[in-house]
Design an enzyme around this catalytic site. Structure first.
Site, PDB file in Angstrom:
ATOM      1  N   LYS A   1       0.839  -1.204   0.000  1.00 19.09           N
ATOM      2  CA  LYS A   1       0.000   0.000   0.000  1.00 19.09           C
ATOM      3  C   LYS A   1       0.875   1.255   0.000  1.00 19.09           C
ATOM      4  O   LYS A   1       0.610   2.218  -0.726  1.00 19.09           O
ATOM      5  CB  LYS A   1      -0.949  -0.020   1.210  1.00 19.09           C
ATOM      6  CG  LYS A   1      -2.047  -1.066   1.056  1.00 19.09           C
ATOM      7  CD  LYS A   1      -2.821  -1.320   2.344  1.00 19.09           C
ATOM      8  CE  LYS A   1      -3.732  -2.538   2.188  1.00 19.09           C
ATOM      9  NZ  LYS A   1      -4.423  -2.916   3.425  1.00 19.09           N
TER      10      LYS A   1
ATOM     11  N   GLN B   1      -4.183  -1.739   9.660  1.00 14.52           N
ATOM     12  CA  GLN B   1      -4.110  -3.067   9.039  1.00 14.52           C
ATOM     13  C   GLN B   1      -4.676  -4.136   9.978  1.00 14.52           C
ATOM     14  O   GLN B   1      -4.272  -4.227  11.134  1.00 14.52           O
ATOM     15  CB  GLN B   1      -2.644  -3.374   8.674  1.00 14.52           C
ATOM     16  CG  GLN B   1      -2.438  -4.652   7.893  1.00 14.52           C
ATOM     17  CD  GLN B   1      -3.091  -4.639   6.507  1.00 14.52           C
ATOM     18  OE1 GLN B   1      -3.029  -3.632   5.794  1.00 14.52           O
ATOM     19  NE2 GLN B   1      -3.736  -5.728   6.138  1.00 14.52           N
TER      20      GLN B   1
ATOM     21  N   ASP C   1     -10.752   2.785   4.119  1.00 15.41           N
ATOM     22  CA  ASP C   1     -11.014   1.347   3.974  1.00 15.41           C
ATOM     23  C   ASP C   1     -12.516   1.088   3.889  1.00 15.41           C
ATOM     24  O   ASP C   1     -12.943  -0.005   3.521  1.00 15.41           O
ATOM     25  CB  ASP C   1     -10.445   0.577   5.186  1.00 15.41           C
ATOM     26  CG  ASP C   1      -9.177  -0.195   4.828  1.00 15.41           C
ATOM     27  OD1 ASP C   1      -8.978  -0.488   3.632  1.00 15.41           O
ATOM     28  OD2 ASP C   1      -8.389  -0.500   5.753  1.00 15.41           O
TER      29      ASP C   1
END
Ligand code: NAD
Length: 290
Positions: A52, A96, A119
């Site tokens: 990412k 994460q 997200d």
């Protein structure tokens, strides 16, 4: 059979994002900025976060990676999230997953302000998605929608079967495929670990989206001739054929299923890169909104 090439499509998407960033900079604007928090040193999480961060560099974003130790307290992590929430220089924040057991994932997700939740996991954003309102769509389902769109896959009136009902993939995926949109208007069946006649249901799918995390679970006998298959699964399995000692496997037995279907995503190189591209797209949208 044609591959739904997520790597190629995500590169196109990233080029488009990079052009948009150059335009913003030329007009005196600032670079979009994504922050990621990584707790502990789980090998797979490390790989995903690094990918990412690298993708941010590729499209001209700023990025910040905050590493916290495995034994960080929940409160310390929440404080870091709050700090980033209040930092006007940062447009998007991801934490994460998975997190260590002593930390509540939902508490962390709810602490990220919805405006920076690129997200798309915050209940407010999932609610807005369900109501078909503008929002950050969860990155993996959004990447799949984008991939189907770019390959002009006809979805209207089709039977879409989703295997797996996680909050981040299966459940939002089922909502997106049912909504009234260009990629949507499907009749959707959401299946899960308690589904009794899964083989029969999956055989009736025109579009089969598989997200359960069991390598090669879907075999040729579970697939209709000509179906479109999207394999979300990524599991690291040991391999003596690679330098690293492991390789990635999808939830679909690719070699036997591929000849039966019209389109299929490979693993790796299918949904994974599209997820990252969607995350970048959400971050760009967040930066634009300021
Ligand atoms: P999860 O582990 O949270 O949920 C798995 C789901 O599968 C559950 O809803 C469960 O009910 C269902 N399931 C389990 N056994 C089943 C069975 N026998 N029959 C039917 N359903 C069954 O999963 P997740 O977080 O959605 O992840 C699924 C997979 O997708 C994993 O391999 C994960 O690594 C991968 N993933 C990939 C990406 C990507 O970007 N490519 C993103 C997220 C997750």
């Amino acid at each position: 059979m044609q591959l739904l090439d997520g790597k190629l499509t995500s590169n196109t998407l990233k080029d488009e994002i990079a052009k948009e960033v150059s335009k913003v900079l030329a007009q005196g604007g600032k670079k979009p900025h994504l922050a990621a928090i990584l707790v502990g040193s789980n090998g797979a999480s490390e790989t995903y976060v690094n990918a990412k961060v690298k993708a941010c560099e590729k499209v001209g974003f700023d990025s910040t990676l905050v590493r916290m130790s495995e034994d960080v307290s929940e409160e310390e992590l929440l404080n870091e999230v709050r700090k980033i929430n209040e930092n006007p220089a940062i447009d998007g924040l991801i934490v994460q997953l998975p997190l260590p057991k002593h930390i509540s994932e939902i508490k962390v997700t709810e602490t990220i302000v919805p405006e920076k939740d690129v997200d798309g996991f915050h209940p407010v954003n999932l609610g807005r998605m369900t109501l078909n309102l503008p929002t950050f769509l969860p990155a993996t389902p959004a990447g799949i929608v984008e991939l189907l769109d770019r390959y002009d896959i006809e979805t209207s009136g089709k039977h879409c079967v989703v295997i797996g009902r996680s909050h981040i993939v299966g459940s939002p995926m089922s909502i997106l495929m049912a909504r009234n949109a260009k990629v949507g208007n499907c009749t959707v069946t959401l299946t899960h670990s308690r589904t009794t006649n899964l083989e029969e249901i999956s055989r009736s799918a025109d579009i089969l989206i598989v997200a359960l995390g069991k390598p090669e679970f879907v075999t040729a006998d579970m697939v209709k001739e000509g179906a479109v298959i999207v394999d979300v699964g990524i599991t690291r399995v040991k391999s003596d054929k690679t330098k690293s000692g492991w390789k990635l496997k999808g939830d679909v037995a690719f070699d036997e299923v591929a000849p039966k279907c019209s389109f299929i995503t490979p693993v790796p190189g299918g949904v994974g890169p599209m997820t990252i591209a969607s995350l970048l797209k959400n971050t760009l949208i967040s930066a634009r909104g300021k």
